[in-house]
Design an enzyme around this catalytic site. Structure first.
Site, short mmCIF file in Angstrom:
data_model
loop_
_atom_site.label_atom_id
_atom_site.label_comp_id
_atom_site.label_asym_id
_atom_site.label_seq_id
_atom_site.Cartn_x
_atom_site.Cartn_y
_atom_site.Cartn_z
N TYR A 149 0.82 -1.21 0.00
CA TYR A 149 0.00 0.00 0.00
C TYR A 149 0.86 1.26 0.00
CZ TYR A 149 -3.64 -3.38 1.21
OH TYR A 149 -4.48 -4.47 1.20
N HIS A 174 -0.11 -12.25 0.93
CA HIS A 174 -0.92 -11.29 0.17
C HIS A 174 -1.25 -11.80 -1.24
CE1 HIS A 174 -1.37 -6.62 -0.40
NE2 HIS A 174 -2.46 -7.28 -0.75
P1 NAD Z 1 -13.65 -0.06 0.47
O1 NAD Z 1 -14.72 -0.88 -0.13
O2 NAD Z 1 -13.55 -0.02 1.95
O3 NAD Z 1 -13.77 1.40 -0.15
C1 NAD Z 1 -12.88 2.42 0.17
C2 NAD Z 1 -13.48 3.73 -0.31
O4 NAD Z 1 -14.66 3.99 0.45
C3 NAD Z 1 -12.56 4.94 -0.13
O5 NAD Z 1 -12.65 5.77 -1.27
C4 NAD Z 1 -13.18 5.66 1.07
O6 NAD Z 1 -12.96 7.06 1.04
C5 NAD Z 1 -14.65 5.34 0.89
N1 NAD Z 1 -15.42 5.50 2.12
C6 NAD Z 1 -15.16 5.03 3.37
N2 NAD Z 1 -16.09 5.45 4.23
C7 NAD Z 1 -16.97 6.21 3.51
C8 NAD Z 1 -18.15 6.94 3.84
N3 NAD Z 1 -18.64 6.98 5.08
N4 NAD Z 1 -18.79 7.59 2.84
C9 NAD Z 1 -18.34 7.56 1.58
N5 NAD Z 1 -17.21 6.90 1.21
C10 NAD Z 1 -16.55 6.23 2.17
O7 NAD Z 1 -12.28 -0.59 -0.16
P2 NAD Z 1 -10.85 -0.94 0.36
O8 NAD Z 1 -10.21 0.21 1.07
O9 NAD Z 1 -10.14 -1.54 -0.79
O10 NAD Z 1 -11.07 -2.12 1.40
C11 NAD Z 1 -10.87 -1.98 2.78
C12 NAD Z 1 -9.53 -2.53 3.22
O11 NAD Z 1 -9.48 -3.94 3.05
C13 NAD Z 1 -8.29 -2.04 2.46
O12 NAD Z 1 -7.91 -0.73 2.86
C14 NAD Z 1 -7.30 -3.12 2.81
O13 NAD Z 1 -6.79 -2.91 4.12
C15 NAD Z 1 -8.17 -4.37 2.79
N6 NAD Z 1 -8.12 -5.05 1.48
C16 NAD Z 1 -7.21 -6.07 1.33
C17 NAD Z 1 -7.10 -6.70 0.10
C18 NAD Z 1 -6.10 -7.81 -0.04
O14 NAD Z 1 -5.47 -8.19 0.93
N7 NAD Z 1 -5.92 -8.35 -1.22
C19 NAD Z 1 -7.89 -6.32 -0.98
C20 NAD Z 1 -8.82 -5.30 -0.79
C21 NAD Z 1 -8.93 -4.67 0.45
#
Ligand code: NAD
Length: 311
Positions: A56, A122
């Site tokens: 990240y 990962h």
């Molecule tokens: P997400 O679905 O959580 O979406 C993130 C988006 O949602 C951002 O643009 C954020 O600003 C927005 N958001 C958050 N709260 C909001 C609100 N109240 N109103 C409007 N928009 C809002 O996607 P993500 O960040 O990809 O997933 C969460 C976490 O999961 C990642 O940060 C990561 O830590 C993990 N993740 C891991 C993998 C992996 O290991 N392969 C893949 C995807 C995600």
């Protein structure tokens, strides 16, 4: 905040966890002060699981987290990070035993911690099975005996590979993303398999990586145009009713009690406060069934990724 048991780890994790990929700029520019505030807010609100990765922001998210967590009691949170993926081109994946050991040391340094609570391999769809079984996991098991890591998990987008690996190894957790949200619920097919083995389930990306928010997805999002169009229609549907699709999406994602926690990504303290408020309110069942109707054409239709044989 509600808490649920994370498999056999013995941990009670908050139903909402903080995903730190936005701290590395995955969803737009990062204001470091605001990012530090977001982490502090998460802890204040009772969030006790934070997920990050060296990938990240090319290590930036871990570095910011290291600053944010400095001085915080180690009792207050579980820190999950990852090994194996460092970018998006083929040369950026390295699941070898030597790299895994080096990677953990680098993460510990950036995070300013003496141990990692959960180390995850990962995106295992980019690794060969043989390497995972012969090198990656044995290297992590050895790190466990040194105390540098406490538990071992896997992350992947394809679910079949998670099923196969969890059948053949002793894994503590799996992290699946975009598989239990309004556009895709295929993770449910794996839940009883995981429950039987006492494997903790971490559900990431309740907004399908931004697709289910009014701001929309980032440029790198893998969903095809017609998929995005359907999501945009669902957003419009909610707007007409003066509702926010994101709220419904988050409430839906945290509602399944066989899923220990859902990681929400944000580097904005206000949004995080809103997220925590939203999950404390009851879901609007009427709106949910209307939106499910709009999203039906794309339900459980995903995009491809990873090595060809692992998709
Ligand atoms: P997400 O679905 O959580 O979406 C993130 C988006 O949602 C951002 O643009 C954020 O600003 C927005 N958001 C958050 N709260 C909001 C609100 N109240 N109103 C409007 N928009 C809002 O996607 P993500 O960040 O990809 O997933 C969460 C976490 O999961 C990642 O940060 C990561 O830590 C993990 N993740 C891991 C993998 C992996 O290991 N392969 C893949 C995807 C995600």
């Amino acid at each position: 905040m509600k808490y649920r048991q994370l498999g056999k780890t013995g941990w009670k994790v908050s139903v909402l966890g903080l995903g730190a990929s936005p701290l590395g700029g995955a969803f737009g520019p990062v204001d470091e002060k605001e990012a530090l505030r977001t982490v502090a807010t998460a802890l204040d609100l009772g969030i006790n699981l934070i997920d990050v990765a060296p990938f990240y922001g090319s290590t930036r998210a871990e570095t910011i987290l290291g600053k944010a967590l400095k001085g915080t009691s180690r009792e207050k949170y579980f820190l999950a990070t990852k090994v194996g993926r460092y970018g998006s081109s083929p040369k950026d994946f390295d699941y070898s035993g030597a790299r895994v050991v080096q990677s953990v040391d680098e993460s510990l340094k950036r995070l300013k911690l003496s141990h990692i609570d959960l180390i995850q391999v990962h995106d295992i769809e980019f690794a060969s099975f043989d390497l995972l079984l012969k090198e990656t996991l044995p290297a992590l098991e050895r790190l466990k005996t040194t105390g540098k890591v406490r538990h071992i998990g896997l992350t992947a987008f394809p679910l079949e590979i998670l099923k196969k690996m969890t059948s053949e190894t002793r894994i503590d957790t799996v992290l699946s993303y975009c598989r239990y949200c309004l556009t895709d619920i295929t993770l449910v097919r794996l839940l009883s398999h995981l429950k039987t083995r006492k494997i903790g389930v971490i559900n990431a990306s309740p907004f399908a990586m931004g697709l289910l928010t009014e701001k929309g997805p980032p440029v790198w999002h893998p969903a095809p145009a017609d998929y995005r169009d359907v999501c945009a229609r669902a957003i419009e549907h909610c707007k007409k009713r003066k509702r926010d699709l994101a709220k419904l999406a988050l409430q839906f994602a945290v509602s399944n009690t066989d899923i220990a926690t859902t990681l929400v990504g944000t580097s904005n303290a206000k949004k995080l406060r809103q997220d925590v408020r939203w999950i404390e309110e009851p879901i609007d069942e009427g709106l949910l069934s209307e939106v499910q109707g709009v999203l039906k054409p794309i339900l459980n239709r995903s995009w491809l990724g990873g090595l060809e044989n692992n998709a």
